[in-house]
Design a protein around this motif. Structure first.
Motif, PDB file in Angstrom:
ATOM      1  N   ASP A   1     -24.117   9.046   7.631  1.00 16.69           N
ATOM      2  CA  ASP A   1     -23.602   7.717   7.306  1.00 16.69           C
ATOM      3  C   ASP A   1     -23.327   7.833   5.744  1.00 16.69           C
ATOM      4  N   GLN A   2     -24.086   8.212   5.077  1.00 22.72           N
ATOM      5  CA  GLN A   2     -24.042   8.127   3.758  1.00 22.72           C
ATOM      6  C   GLN A   2     -22.858   9.119   3.242  1.00 22.72           C
ATOM      7  N   THR A   3     -22.520  10.208   3.906  1.00 26.96           N
ATOM      8  CA  THR A   3     -21.378  11.027   3.460  1.00 26.96           C
ATOM      9  C   THR A   3     -20.218  11.034   4.545  1.00 26.96           C
ATOM     10  N   SER A   4     -20.007   9.734   4.789  1.00 20.90           N
ATOM     11  CA  SER A   4     -18.905   9.516   5.685  1.00 20.90           C
ATOM     12  C   SER A   4     -17.618   9.918   4.991  1.00 20.90           C
ATOM     13  N   THR A   5     -16.373  10.086   5.892  1.00 19.32           N
ATOM     14  CA  THR A   5     -15.045  10.662   5.232  1.00 19.32           C
ATOM     15  C   THR A   5     -14.525   9.348   4.610  1.00 19.32           C
ATOM     16  N   VAL A   6     -13.416   9.572   3.933  1.00 16.94           N
ATOM     17  CA  VAL A   6     -12.748   8.572   3.235  1.00 16.94           C
ATOM     18  C   VAL A   6     -12.044   7.575   3.902  1.00 16.94           C
ATOM     19  N   PRO A   7     -11.238   7.994   5.112  1.00 16.60           N
ATOM     20  CA  PRO A   7     -10.621   7.116   5.939  1.00 16.60           C
ATOM     21  C   PRO A   7     -11.534   5.856   6.486  1.00 16.60           C
ATOM     22  N   ALA A   8     -12.783   6.355   6.879  1.00 21.17           N
ATOM     23  CA  ALA A   8     -13.922   5.385   7.267  1.00 21.17           C
ATOM     24  C   ALA A   8     -14.102   4.298   6.211  1.00 21.17           C
ATOM     25  N   ARG A   9     -14.252   4.690   4.897  1.00 26.31           N
ATOM     26  CA  ARG A   9     -14.637   3.623   3.942  1.00 26.31           C
ATOM     27  C   ARG A   9     -13.249   3.267   3.489  1.00 26.31           C
ATOM     28  N   LEU A  10     -12.224   3.517   3.544  1.00 23.08           N
ATOM     29  CA  LEU A  10     -10.980   3.149   3.039  1.00 23.08           C
ATOM     30  C   LEU A  10     -10.793   1.690   3.214  1.00 23.08           C
ATOM     31  N   THR A  11     -10.999   1.260   4.386  1.00 23.44           N
ATOM     32  CA  THR A  11     -10.694  -0.222   4.577  1.00 23.44           C
ATOM     33  C   THR A  11     -11.572  -1.128   3.728  1.00 23.44           C
ATOM     34  N   SER A  12     -12.909  -0.434   3.855  1.00 18.16           N
ATOM     35  CA  SER A  12     -13.741  -1.472   2.943  1.00 18.16           C
ATOM     36  C   SER A  12     -13.151  -1.453   1.427  1.00 18.16           C
ATOM     37  N   VAL A  13     -12.742  -0.483   1.052  1.00 18.78           N
ATOM     38  CA  VAL A  13     -12.265  -0.397  -0.328  1.00 18.78           C
ATOM     39  C   VAL A  13     -11.133  -1.214  -0.699  1.00 18.78           C
ATOM     40  N   ASN A  14     -10.249  -1.005   0.362  1.00 17.36           N
ATOM     41  CA  ASN A  14      -9.079  -1.840   0.216  1.00 17.36           C
ATOM     42  C   ASN A  14      -9.109  -3.338   0.257  1.00 17.36           C
ATOM     43  N   ALA A  15     -10.227  -3.694   1.117  1.00 16.18           N
ATOM     44  CA  ALA A  15     -10.587  -5.067   1.109  1.00 16.18           C
ATOM     45  C   ALA A  15     -11.213  -5.386  -0.080  1.00 16.18           C
ATOM     46  N   ASN A  16     -11.937  -4.760  -0.602  1.00 17.34           N
ATOM     47  CA  ASN A  16     -12.650  -5.012  -2.042  1.00 17.34           C
ATOM     48  C   ASN A  16     -11.451  -5.161  -3.003  1.00 17.34           C
ATOM     49  N   LEU A  17     -10.465  -4.342  -3.047  1.00 23.92           N
ATOM     50  CA  LEU A  17      -9.605  -4.187  -4.050  1.00 23.92           C
ATOM     51  C   LEU A  17      -8.338  -5.129  -4.080  1.00 23.92           C
ATOM     52  N   LYS A  18      -7.996  -5.912  -2.759  1.00 19.39           N
ATOM     53  CA  LYS A  18      -7.208  -6.778  -2.418  1.00 19.39           C
ATOM     54  C   LYS A  18      -6.859  -7.753  -3.653  1.00 19.39           C
ATOM     55  N   PRO A  19      -7.825  -8.589  -4.174  1.00 19.84           N
ATOM     56  CA  PRO A  19      -7.520  -9.437  -5.132  1.00 19.84           C
ATOM     57  C   PRO A  19      -6.941  -8.898  -6.427  1.00 19.84           C
ATOM     58  N   VAL A  20      -7.443  -7.690  -6.614  1.00 22.79           N
ATOM     59  CA  VAL A  20      -6.818  -6.981  -7.902  1.00 22.79           C
ATOM     60  C   VAL A  20      -5.477  -6.772  -7.490  1.00 22.79           C
ATOM     61  N   ARG A  21      -5.025  -6.207  -6.588  1.00 21.31           N
ATOM     62  CA  ARG A  21      -3.689  -5.894  -6.201  1.00 21.31           C
ATOM     63  C   ARG A  21      -2.950  -7.215  -6.053  1.00 21.31           C
ATOM     64  N   ASP A  22      -3.359  -8.313  -5.511  1.00 23.44           N
ATOM     65  CA  ASP A  22      -2.616  -9.527  -5.452  1.00 23.44           C
ATOM     66  C   ASP A  22      -2.529 -10.077  -6.991  1.00 23.44           C
ATOM     67  N   TRP A  23      -3.356  -9.949  -7.699  1.00 23.71           N
ATOM     68  CA  TRP A  23      -3.162 -10.492  -9.076  1.00 23.71           C
ATOM     69  C   TRP A  23      -2.231  -9.584  -9.773  1.00 23.71           C
ATOM     70  N   ALA A  24      -2.255  -8.165  -9.592  1.00 25.49           N
ATOM     71  CA  ALA A  24      -1.281  -7.302 -10.239  1.00 25.49           C
ATOM     72  C   ALA A  24       0.101  -7.429  -9.986  1.00 25.49           C
ATOM     73  N   GLU A  25       0.332  -7.905  -8.709  1.00 25.96           N
ATOM     74  CA  GLU A  25       1.644  -8.376  -8.366  1.00 25.96           C
ATOM     75  C   GLU A  25       2.238  -9.473  -8.849  1.00 25.96           C
ATOM     76  N   THR A  26       1.269 -10.439  -9.202  1.00 30.75           N
ATOM     77  CA  THR A  26       1.879 -11.657  -9.891  1.00 30.75           C
ATOM     78  C   THR A  26       1.966 -11.592 -11.458  1.00 30.75           C
ATOM     79  N   VAL A  27       1.578 -10.521 -11.915  1.00 36.34           N
ATOM     80  CA  VAL A  27       1.642 -10.484 -13.336  1.00 36.34           C
ATOM     81  C   VAL A  27       2.921  -9.885 -13.525  1.00 36.34           C
TER      82      VAL A  27
END
Length: 75
Positions: free
Chosen positions: A49-75
């Motif tokens: 579980d602690q060493t799972s592959t990137v695709p399995a964790r990618l969705t949570s990373v993308n969800a966490n970075l969504k506010p930053v991406r949205d802010w960058a698009e408005t700037v």
């Protein structure tokens, strides 16, 4: 009953008792091995579980970075 028959019965009883005791020891050892293997399997699952592959964790990373991406698009 002749003495030879009694000796045979006693010898048979001793052999059966020794075999039963040996089998009981084997059963106890196997139960301990099973407990140890359960602990090892649990540890391996935690490591997996602690060493799972990137695709399995990618969705949570993308969800966490969504506010930053949205802010960058408005700037």
């Amino acid at each position: 009953m002749p003495a030879v028959a009694w000796v045979t019965l006693v010898a048979t009883a001793l052999i059966i008792a020794a075999t039963g005791l040996a089998l009981l020891r084997v059963i106890l050892h196997l139960r301990q091995v099973g407990t140890t293997l359960d602990a090892v399997i649990g540890g391996v699952e935690v490591i997996a579980d602690q060493t799972s592959t990137v695709p399995a964790r990618l969705t949570s990373v993308n969800a966490n970075l969504k506010p930053v991406r949205d802010w960058a698009e408005t700037v």
